[in-house]
Structures are given as structure tokens and as C-alpha cells.
Design a protein around this motif. Structure first.
Motif, mmCIF file in Angstrom:
data_model
loop_
_atom_site.group_PDB
_atom_site.id
_atom_site.type_symbol
_atom_site.label_atom_id
_atom_site.label_comp_id
_atom_site.label_asym_id
_atom_site.label_seq_id
_atom_site.Cartn_x
_atom_site.Cartn_y
_atom_site.Cartn_z
ATOM 1 N N VAL A 112 41.013 45.283 33.489
ATOM 2 C CA VAL A 112 40.101 44.171 33.251
ATOM 3 C C VAL A 112 40.625 43.324 32.085
ATOM 4 N N ALA A 113 41.111 43.961 31.031
ATOM 5 C CA ALA A 113 41.667 43.226 29.887
ATOM 6 C C ALA A 113 42.888 42.400 30.320
ATOM 7 N N ALA A 114 43.704 42.959 31.195
ATOM 8 C CA ALA A 114 44.891 42.236 31.662
ATOM 9 C C ALA A 114 44.518 41.057 32.547
ATOM 10 N N LEU A 115 43.442 41.163 33.309
ATOM 11 C CA LEU A 115 43.049 40.100 34.236
ATOM 12 C C LEU A 115 42.071 39.085 33.629
ATOM 13 N N THR A 116 41.584 39.346 32.441
ATOM 14 C CA THR A 116 40.608 38.462 31.818
ATOM 15 C C THR A 116 41.092 37.017 31.691
ATOM 16 N N PRO A 117 42.351 36.744 31.333
ATOM 17 C CA PRO A 117 42.784 35.344 31.237
ATOM 18 C C PRO A 117 42.708 34.587 32.562
ATOM 19 N N PHE A 118 42.766 35.287 33.665
ATOM 20 C CA PHE A 118 42.755 34.624 34.965
ATOM 21 C C PHE A 118 41.345 34.391 35.439
#
Length: 106
Positions: free
Chosen positions: A100-106
Motif C-alpha cells: 500500500v505504501a508503494a502504491l500510494t503515489p499512484f
């Protein structure tokens, strides 16, 4: 944009499955033989349970994605994505938190 009522969809799809499905005795010969050997409940010695599940399963197996109306397809995709979101959001595993942290910018 028209509203899509899930209850109405379930009601009509179940009714359609029951009305249009035909169960071939040859298609379920093994299953019928197995259920025939199962004793009936004591309250109704000659009663057999309805084959609603079998009819619904056959309808589902024979129905393709293109056979479904566009609103039903849209609702199915939306519901699946909603389920995935809830499953991921409700998870407290470290791996999910990192994803979730990795995908948050998207």
C-alpha cells in the motif's frame, strides 16, 4: 448514469436461472446415484431436496461474460474491486502495508 440495484439483479438472475435451466439426468448421473444412496430425513421419507444449487451451478457454468448485460458486468467488476480493497485495507500484515505504501503515489 443509471443506478444498478444489486437485490434486483440477484432476484432476476436467480429467477432466470431457475426458469431457463434444464438439468439433464445423464449430465449428473454419478451425482444422482450418490444422492440416491443417501437416506432421506426421517420427517419426510420420500422427499428429496430440490436441485436448485445444481441448476444454478449449471447456469453459471454455461453463461459467458458476454452473455451478461453491461450493467451486470460493470457491477461485478466494481464489486470484485471493492472486495479486494476491503481485503487489503483490512489486512494488518506487514507485506500489505508495504504494498500500500508503494502504491500510494499512484
Amino acid at each position: 448514469m443509471s443506478a444498478f440495484d444489486r437485490r434486483n439483479f440477484l432476484r432476476t438472475s436467480a429467477a432466470g436461472a431457475l426458469a431457463s435451466a434444464t438439468v439433464s439426468p445423464a449430465a449428473f448421473a454419478q451425482s444422482n446415484a450418490a444422492s440416491a444412496s443417501t437416506p432421506a430425513p426421517a420427517s419426510a421419507p420420500n422427499a428429496r431436496p430440490p436441485k436448485v444449487t445444481r441448476i444454478l451451478a449449471e447456469f453459471i457454468c454455461k453463461t459467458s461474460y458476454q452473455d451478461l448485460p453491461a450493467p451486470a458486468r460493470k457491477e461485478g467488476v466494481r464489486t470484485l474491486m471493492n472486495w479486494v480493497g476491503v481485503a487489503v485495507g483490512g489486512s494488518h500484515d506487514e507485506t500489505v502495508s508495504r504494498a500500500v505504501a508503494a502504491l500510494t503515489p499512484f
